[in-house]
Each structure stands twice: as C-alpha cells, then as structure tokens.
Write a protein that holds these residues in place. Structure first.
Motif, mmCIF file in Angstrom:
data_model
loop_
_atom_site.group_PDB
_atom_site.id
_atom_site.type_symbol
_atom_site.label_atom_id
_atom_site.label_comp_id
_atom_site.label_asym_id
_atom_site.label_seq_id
_atom_site.Cartn_x
_atom_site.Cartn_y
_atom_site.Cartn_z
ATOM 1 N N UNK A 1 13.646 -2.168 -0.645
ATOM 2 C CA UNK A 1 13.454 -2.749 -1.977
ATOM 3 C C UNK A 1 12.094 -2.349 -2.547
ATOM 4 N N UNK A 2 11.054 -2.381 -1.726
ATOM 5 C CA UNK A 2 9.731 -1.959 -2.191
ATOM 6 C C UNK A 2 9.800 -0.525 -2.705
ATOM 7 N N UNK A 3 10.424 0.354 -1.943
ATOM 8 C CA UNK A 3 10.484 1.773 -2.309
ATOM 9 C C UNK A 3 11.225 1.967 -3.634
ATOM 10 N N UNK A 4 12.378 1.318 -3.765
ATOM 11 C CA UNK A 4 13.205 1.557 -4.949
ATOM 12 C C UNK A 4 12.717 0.811 -6.188
ATOM 13 N N UNK A 5 12.064 -0.331 -5.999
ATOM 14 C CA UNK A 5 11.636 -1.123 -7.151
ATOM 15 C C UNK A 5 10.493 -0.448 -7.906
ATOM 16 N N UNK A 6 9.816 0.471 -7.245
ATOM 17 C CA UNK A 6 8.682 1.140 -7.881
ATOM 18 C C UNK A 6 9.102 2.069 -9.022
ATOM 19 N N UNK A 7 10.374 2.363 -9.132
ATOM 20 C CA UNK A 7 10.831 3.202 -10.252
ATOM 21 C C UNK A 7 10.930 2.408 -11.549
ATOM 22 N N UNK A 8 10.793 1.088 -11.462
ATOM 23 C CA UNK A 8 10.854 0.251 -12.655
ATOM 24 C C UNK A 8 9.462 0.137 -13.292
ATOM 25 N N UNK A 9 9.451 -0.294 -14.533
ATOM 26 C CA UNK A 9 8.203 -0.454 -15.283
ATOM 27 C C UNK A 9 7.503 -1.738 -14.828
ATOM 28 N N UNK A 10 6.767 -1.628 -13.743
ATOM 29 C CA UNK A 10 6.076 -2.771 -13.148
ATOM 30 C C UNK A 10 4.604 -2.431 -12.932
ATOM 31 N N UNK A 11 3.755 -3.425 -13.114
ATOM 32 C CA UNK A 11 2.330 -3.232 -12.848
ATOM 33 C C UNK A 11 2.004 -3.460 -11.378
ATOM 34 N N UNK B 1 0.439 -1.176 6.100
ATOM 35 C CA UNK B 1 1.140 0.101 6.207
ATOM 36 C C UNK B 1 1.978 0.359 4.959
ATOM 37 N N UNK B 2 2.633 -0.696 4.449
ATOM 38 C CA UNK B 2 3.417 -0.559 3.221
ATOM 39 C C UNK B 2 2.516 -0.197 2.056
ATOM 40 N N UNK B 3 1.372 -0.856 1.968
ATOM 41 C CA UNK B 3 0.407 -0.569 0.905
ATOM 42 C C UNK B 3 -0.070 0.874 0.978
ATOM 43 N N UNK B 4 -0.344 1.337 2.197
ATOM 44 C CA UNK B 4 -0.804 2.709 2.399
ATOM 45 C C UNK B 4 0.288 3.711 2.002
ATOM 46 N N UNK B 5 1.529 3.374 2.310
ATOM 47 C CA UNK B 5 2.645 4.286 2.039
ATOM 48 C C UNK B 5 2.987 4.362 0.559
ATOM 49 N N UNK B 6 2.970 3.200 -0.119
ATOM 50 C CA UNK B 6 3.520 3.151 -1.477
ATOM 51 C C UNK B 6 2.472 3.010 -2.583
ATOM 52 N N UNK B 7 1.205 2.873 -2.219
ATOM 53 C CA UNK B 7 0.180 3.016 -3.240
ATOM 54 C C UNK B 7 -0.402 1.750 -3.812
ATOM 55 N N UNK B 8 -1.197 1.949 -4.848
ATOM 56 C CA UNK B 8 -2.065 0.897 -5.359
ATOM 57 C C UNK B 8 -1.326 -0.202 -6.118
ATOM 58 N N UNK B 9 -0.075 0.027 -6.491
ATOM 59 C CA UNK B 9 0.674 -1.041 -7.175
ATOM 60 C C UNK B 9 1.129 -2.142 -6.210
ATOM 61 N N UNK B 10 1.024 -1.896 -4.910
ATOM 62 C CA UNK B 10 1.443 -2.874 -3.914
ATOM 63 C C UNK B 10 0.339 -3.902 -3.700
ATOM 64 N N UNK B 11 0.678 -5.165 -3.862
ATOM 65 C CA UNK B 11 -0.221 -6.276 -3.559
ATOM 66 C C UNK B 11 0.338 -6.976 -2.332
ATOM 67 N N UNK B 12 -0.419 -6.989 -1.246
ATOM 68 C CA UNK B 12 0.078 -7.594 -0.010
ATOM 69 C C UNK B 12 -0.196 -9.092 -0.012
ATOM 70 N N UNK B 13 0.810 -9.860 0.394
ATOM 71 C CA UNK B 13 0.699 -11.318 0.464
ATOM 72 C C UNK B 13 1.102 -11.739 1.873
ATOM 73 N N UNK B 14 0.120 -12.079 2.692
ATOM 74 C CA UNK B 14 0.400 -12.520 4.060
ATOM 75 C C UNK B 14 0.762 -13.996 4.015
ATOM 76 N N UNK B 15 2.009 -14.314 4.349
ATOM 77 C CA UNK B 15 2.473 -15.703 4.258
ATOM 78 C C UNK B 15 3.660 -15.916 5.180
ATOM 79 N N UNK B 16 3.665 -17.052 5.850
ATOM 80 C CA UNK B 16 4.803 -17.476 6.659
ATOM 81 C C UNK B 16 5.633 -18.425 5.800
ATOM 82 N N UNK B 17 6.779 -17.960 5.329
ATOM 83 C CA UNK B 17 7.566 -18.725 4.369
ATOM 84 C C UNK B 17 8.387 -19.837 5.013
ATOM 85 N N UNK B 18 8.309 -19.965 6.336
ATOM 86 C CA UNK B 18 8.909 -21.140 6.972
ATOM 87 C C UNK B 18 7.990 -22.351 6.836
#
Length: 255
Positions: free
Chosen positions: A18-28, A42-59
C-alpha cells in the motif's frame, strides 16, 4: 493543508505494498504506522521523504491517541485511511492465551473503528477508507475462528459505515482477499507443508483495492477464486461450508 494517507500495519507485506502504490496519488505525506522503528526507517529509506514514520502499538489506546494528537496538531486533509494492521492465528481454541484473544480483538476490531471515528472529521469528498478484512469474513471458519469472526465484524462495520457516510463523498471499502503471499502465512504447520489454494500477491490485492475504492465500491474482492467462494457460501449451508473447510485445514492442526 497537507493531503495525507494513513497506513497502519505498514511494515507487513500488504502494508508495504500500500505504501508503494499510494505514492502515485497526489499526496504530500504518507503516515506509515507500525510497531518496529527499524522496519519503518527502512520503509522511509526506500520510499523517500514523503514517508512520515509513526511508531505506535495500536493494541494500546496510547498508540491510537498518538495518531489523534498528530491530526489535531497538524490538521491535514486525510485522503486515505488504510486500516491494514491485523493479527491472525491458526490453531485450536485451547491454544489461545487470554492475552492473544484480547490483543486480536483489539487490533482487528477496536482499532479500525476508533481510527475511522478519529479520521473522518479530517476527510473531504473524495476521501477513502479501506479496511482490510478477509475472505474469512464470508463464513465461520473453525481453527481460525477468532480471526474469521473479527474480519466478519470488520466487513459488516465497513459496509454499514459506508451507507452512513452516503452524501459526504467519503467511501468505505471492505477489502476481502483470500490467501495472500506474505510473511503472515506460515509455510509449515504440524510438520506439513501448507498449501494455500487461490493464493495471490499483495501487489494484486492492493491494486484491485485502490481501483475499487476509486469506483466507490463498498467491497473489494481481487480474484475469481474468492469471488466464486463468496458466491458459493451464499447458497451452501454453513454447516457444509464449515465441514469442507475443516477437512481441508485440520491436518495442519496439532491434536
């Protein structure tokens, strides 16, 4: 106002796709949510500066409140909320611990509902919510009974919420794939190699889901195999469906 996508479970196979494919949309920005800071970096490094990492345990409610605070502080426009975080276990009911039961219900049921309610006020016409359910939502499935029941909840919740949001321009899509080739699926159980009929790639699931969301569909099913399964279980007695499923799966379950 920044236009963003929020993707939970972003470090998993479907989440990363989803991260990879969503980047084709007009998103900041794309807010990639996960528990592992290392994997998120690693995801941030792979996909670039538009990625904002949020470390969170959603449980944990604190993890959900972290996202809520970020939204309150930044007031972005949420174009996509993709509730992909989920837990699964294939086992006899006796093998579930109390902690596993609570955590699976929290992550698979409570978390997507809370995040929908938190994010909808930041959405505008054209925004999309994609809740990743499962083909297991179509019928009761012994030996993954809790997972299947939680995904039935997620599917029904999503479709009902979509009706409630009619007129807002916001679409809710329940994504219901069958077996997906990711690290979530064990390759061996009880000393046997596991066969997954109709398995598809994460790339196909995500591509189909995004297209269905664009078409404002309330459910996304990505393969002919699962579409046939969905049709079959509408007409077959559930006892027979469960018997067929149990015969196929029980050889992998320890006695």
């Amino acid at each position: 106002m920044n236009k963003i996508a929020i993707i939970t479970g972003a470090t998993g196979g479907i989440g990363q796709e989803f991260v990879r494919q969503i980047l084709r949309y007009d998103l900041d920005e794309v807010w990639a949510v996960g528990r592992s800071e290392t994997k998120l970096k690693e995801i941030c490094h792979t996909y670039g500066e538009r990625i904002i990492t949020v470390v969170a345990d959603l449980s944990e409610i604190s993890g959900i409140e972290k996202i809520e605070r970020m939204l309150s502080e930044q007031k972005p426009e949420v174009r996509f909320l993709i509730n992909n975080a989920g837990l699964a276990k294939m086992a006899d009911y006796k093998e579930y611990t109390k902690e596993e039961i609570v955590r699976m219900i929290d992550v698979n049921c409570k978390t997507p509902v809370l995040l929908c309610n938190i994010c909808i006020p930041y959405m505008k016409p054209g925004s999309n919510i994609l809740n990743i359910a499962s083909a297991s939502a179509f019928q009761p499935n012994p030996y993954i009974n809790l997972y299947a029941a939680s995904k039935a909840f997620e599917r029904n919740y999503s479709r009902a919420l979509n009706v409630e949001l009619k007129g807002t321009g916001i679409t809710v899509t329940a994504v219901c794939p069958g077996w997906v080739d990711t690290e979530l699926l064990p390759k061996e159980l009880n000393g046997r190699n596991v066969k997954y009929p109709g398995m598809v790639t994460a790339e196909k699931v995500v591509r189909t889901a995004l297209k269905d969301a664009e078409k404002k569909r309330d459910m996304s099913v990505c393969s002919l195999f699962v579409k046939c399964q969905h049709m079959n279980v509408k007409f077959m007695p559930q006892k027979l469906v469960m018997k067929i499923w149990t015969n196929a799966i029980k050889k992998y379950i320890s006695e």
